[in-house]
Design an enzyme around this catalytic site. Structure first.
Site, PDB file in Angstrom:
ATOM      1  N   ASN A 131      87.698 -73.885 -94.799  1.00 24.53           N
ATOM      2  CA  ASN A 131      88.047 -73.341 -93.505  1.00 24.53           C
ATOM      3  C   ASN A 131      86.809 -73.387 -92.608  1.00 24.53           C
ATOM      4  O   ASN A 131      85.754 -72.867 -92.975  1.00 24.53           O
ATOM      5  CB  ASN A 131      88.509 -71.893 -93.722  1.00 24.53           C
ATOM      6  N   ALA A 132      86.953 -73.986 -91.444  1.00 25.06           N
ATOM      7  CA  ALA A 132      85.794 -74.204 -90.576  1.00 25.06           C
ATOM      8  C   ALA A 132      85.006 -72.914 -90.324  1.00 25.06           C
ATOM      9  O   ALA A 132      83.778 -72.919 -90.380  1.00 25.06           O
ATOM     10  CB  ALA A 132      86.248 -74.812 -89.248  1.00 25.06           C
ATOM     11  N   ASP A 184      86.255 -80.041 -82.918  1.00 25.44           N
ATOM     12  CA  ASP A 184      87.528 -80.592 -82.421  1.00 25.44           C
ATOM     13  C   ASP A 184      88.703 -79.953 -83.161  1.00 25.44           C
ATOM     14  O   ASP A 184      89.411 -80.609 -83.925  1.00 25.44           O
ATOM     15  CB  ASP A 184      87.526 -82.120 -82.622  1.00 25.44           C
ATOM     16  N   CYS A 200      92.389 -79.089 -77.466  1.00 26.20           N
ATOM     17  CA  CYS A 200      93.554 -79.923 -77.159  1.00 26.20           C
ATOM     18  C   CYS A 200      94.773 -79.071 -76.804  1.00 26.20           C
ATOM     19  O   CYS A 200      95.899 -79.535 -76.867  1.00 26.20           O
ATOM     20  CB  CYS A 200      93.853 -80.873 -78.310  1.00 26.20           C
ATOM     21  N   SER A 241      89.638 -78.919 -93.572  1.00 24.80           N
ATOM     22  CA  SER A 241      90.324 -78.138 -94.610  1.00 24.80           C
ATOM     23  C   SER A 241      91.173 -79.041 -95.505  1.00 24.80           C
ATOM     24  O   SER A 241      91.640 -78.616 -96.554  1.00 24.80           O
ATOM     25  CB  SER A 241      91.199 -77.060 -93.967  1.00 24.80           C
TER      26      SER A 241
HETATM   27  N1  SAH Z   1      88.317 -84.903 -84.853  1.00 24.72           N
HETATM   28  C1  SAH Z   1      89.419 -85.649 -85.370  1.00 24.72           C
HETATM   29  C2  SAH Z   1      90.757 -85.003 -85.142  1.00 24.72           C
HETATM   30  C3  SAH Z   1      90.849 -83.565 -85.573  1.00 24.72           C
HETATM   31  S1  SAH Z   1      92.479 -83.008 -85.883  1.00 24.72           S
HETATM   32  C4  SAH Z   1      89.385 -87.072 -84.811  1.00 24.72           C
HETATM   33  O1  SAH Z   1      88.603 -87.343 -83.887  1.00 24.72           O
HETATM   34  O2  SAH Z   1      90.120 -87.918 -85.303  1.00 24.72           O
HETATM   35  C5  SAH Z   1      92.176 -81.442 -86.504  1.00 24.72           C
HETATM   36  C6  SAH Z   1      91.714 -81.385 -87.945  1.00 24.72           C
HETATM   37  O3  SAH Z   1      91.416 -80.027 -88.247  1.00 24.72           O
HETATM   38  C7  SAH Z   1      92.729 -81.821 -88.981  1.00 24.72           C
HETATM   39  O4  SAH Z   1      92.191 -82.854 -89.766  1.00 24.72           O
HETATM   40  C8  SAH Z   1      92.980 -80.573 -89.853  1.00 24.72           C
HETATM   41  O5  SAH Z   1      93.102 -80.879 -91.239  1.00 24.72           O
HETATM   42  C9  SAH Z   1      91.744 -79.770 -89.595  1.00 24.72           C
HETATM   43  N2  SAH Z   1      91.879 -78.315 -89.716  1.00 24.72           N
HETATM   44  C10 SAH Z   1      92.890 -77.527 -89.289  1.00 24.72           C
HETATM   45  N3  SAH Z   1      92.596 -76.233 -89.490  1.00 24.72           N
HETATM   46  C11 SAH Z   1      91.356 -76.194 -90.057  1.00 24.72           C
HETATM   47  C12 SAH Z   1      90.495 -75.147 -90.468  1.00 24.72           C
HETATM   48  N4  SAH Z   1      90.847 -73.871 -90.343  1.00 24.72           N
HETATM   49  N5  SAH Z   1      89.300 -75.474 -90.979  1.00 24.72           N
HETATM   50  C13 SAH Z   1      88.918 -76.774 -91.098  1.00 24.72           C
HETATM   51  N6  SAH Z   1      89.685 -77.785 -90.700  1.00 24.72           N
HETATM   52  C14 SAH Z   1      90.895 -77.515 -90.177  1.00 24.72           C
END
Ligand code: SAH
Length: 402
Positions: A282-283, A303, A343, A257
């Site tokens: 948004n995922a 993740d 996490c 996002s």
């Molecule tokens: N996979 C990464 C860490 C992920 S941290 C690694 O290995 O380094 C979580 C991520 O999810 C963040 O970058 C944040 O911007 C994103 N995020 C949070 N809510 C979200 C949503 N609703 N849709 C998409 N991305 C999202």
């Protein structure tokens, strides 16, 4: 001879029948366990060092107190003759460092992981000669000069950043701040992980800038991604996606996002001399749209940020995980691989496994659990403190058979 210096640490007395958990190795004293008639909490300042005593007055441990927090005290050591001081911090950090030096050939790792390294409230991440430090409790905040001195002595950094912006500080009555502790802190540093290189933002990034905890899980995928089309959902700066490409994936799409995170994905892809697609959004919506367009992947990585931040959010969080796992599974080719991570320390591994099975049922697939992973070993788990095992990951093959 009478007792040594600890005698001078004020006692914090526990109620009758309390103290068993701490004697057995746990490090937290909850406020309702304290005998506030004999040692009223209001007489302490946040961060005061105390000598934790049983109801009979017998010494249990030394620690620090915070009268405002539900976790009212945390243990620092159990030697009555040795009150916590700079020397203790030095020994603890040195001990922590020795483990990481065994683990990794290059100086990119979490040096200190709080309770699991017997340093409650302290997190230190190392980016070669730059350190990012998080102090999460009033007790550790009070020891900050000692922390800095010890890090200097052991690691000789060129720069140190206080990244004190975590949500838990509020529970401790602490203000948030992000500021250099020492030297010129660069905006961006390079992380080397195996053969891949990443630029990561420090002060402007998430957490301490990089997710070292996922290192082992990125490695878990290696045997499965050769020639694969990979979807890395919640990619941040591309840790999984770019590592998969390095492991032979044919095409990688990162979803996040945050546009800033995706800018880093693109520049990191370039840095490693290949291209990665990015989708901002948004995922939940992105996965739905990809499904509608009938786009399919051989590997899907999920993740997400912690969906269960507090115990009472478990129901809502479980629903969110269920939705995302189902949506991720739907995008998989007949024999695809799914890595589902959580996490949230409050989300049990067994629950996550149940969600995978439920999603398989709902999407008419057969899931096989290939590996159950967790945080990398530079984030050790304290066996008495389940909260320290926060990261769970399930690697599954999802076939079309039923
Ligand atoms: N996979 C990464 C860490 C992920 S941290 C690694 O290995 O380094 C979580 C991520 O999810 C963040 O970058 C944040 O911007 C994103 N995020 C949070 N809510 C979200 C949503 N609703 N849709 C998409 N991305 C999202």
């Amino acid at each position: 001879m009478t007792d040594t210096v600890t005698e001078r640490l004020r006692p914090l007395r526990l109620k009758r029948r309390e103290g068993k958990r701490i004697r057995a190795g746990h490090l937290w004293v909850f406020s309702n366990e304290i005998d506030t008639d004999s040692t009223p909490l209001r007489l302490f300042e946040p961060g005061d060092l105390v000598s934790i005593r049983g109801a009979d007055g017998r010494f249990i441990a030394n620690g620090y107190v915070n009268p405002h927090s539900l976790i009212a005290a945390r243990v620092l050591n159990r030697d009555q003759k040795r009150p916590p001081d700079r020397k203790l911090l030095f020994a603890r950090v040195r001990q922590a460092l020795a483990l990481r030096e065994k683990l990794y050939p290059e100086p990119f790792y979490r040096v200190v992981f709080g309770e699991a390294d017997l340093l409650p409230g302290l997190v230190v991440d190392r980016y070669n000669d730059v350190l990012v430090v998080q102090l999460t409790t009033a007790g550790m905040e009070r020891l900050k000069d000692d922390v800095l001195a010890v890090l200097h002595e052991l690691l000789n950094p060129v720069a140190v950043l206080w990244k004190n912006d975590t949500g838990v500080r509020k529970l401790e009555g602490l203000e948030n701040y992000v500021e250099p502790a020492w030297g010129e802190v660069p905006d961006i540093v390079e992380v080397r992980e195996g053969r891949a290189r990443f630029d990561v933002p420090l002060a402007g990034g998430q957490k301490t800038g990089w997710f070292y905890d996922q290192r082992a899980n990125r490695e878990l995928l290696r045997p499965y991604v050769n020639g694969a089309r990979v979807l890395d959902v919640y990619s941040y700066v591309g840790g999984f996606g770019i590592q998969c490409r390095k492991h032979g994936a044919e095409a990688v799409t990162c979803v996040d996002s945050s546009e800033r995170a995706l800018e880093f994905v693109r520049s990191n892809a370039k840095k490693n001399r290949f291209k990665v697609e990015t989708i901002r959004g948004n995922a939940h919506e992105v996965l739905r749209d990809l499904h509608r367009e009938k786009t399919r992947f051989d590997t899907v990585i999920l993740d997400p940020p912690a969906f269960v931040k507090k115990k009472r959010d478990l129901d809502a969080g479980r629903t969110a995980y269920a939705g995302i796992i189902r949506a991720g599974m739907q995008l998989l080719e007949r024999d695809g691989f799914l890595l589902a991570c959580s996490c949230s320390s409050h989300m049990p591994e067994a629950e996550l496994i149940r969600l995978v099975q439920r999603a398989a049922k709902q999407t008419g697939r057969h899931a096989q659990l290939l590996a159950v992973g967790g945080q990398a070993p530079d984030h050790p788990v304290h066996p008495a403190i389940p909260e320290t095992r926060y990261l769970k990951s399930l690697l599954c093959r999802v076939s079309g058979q039923r």
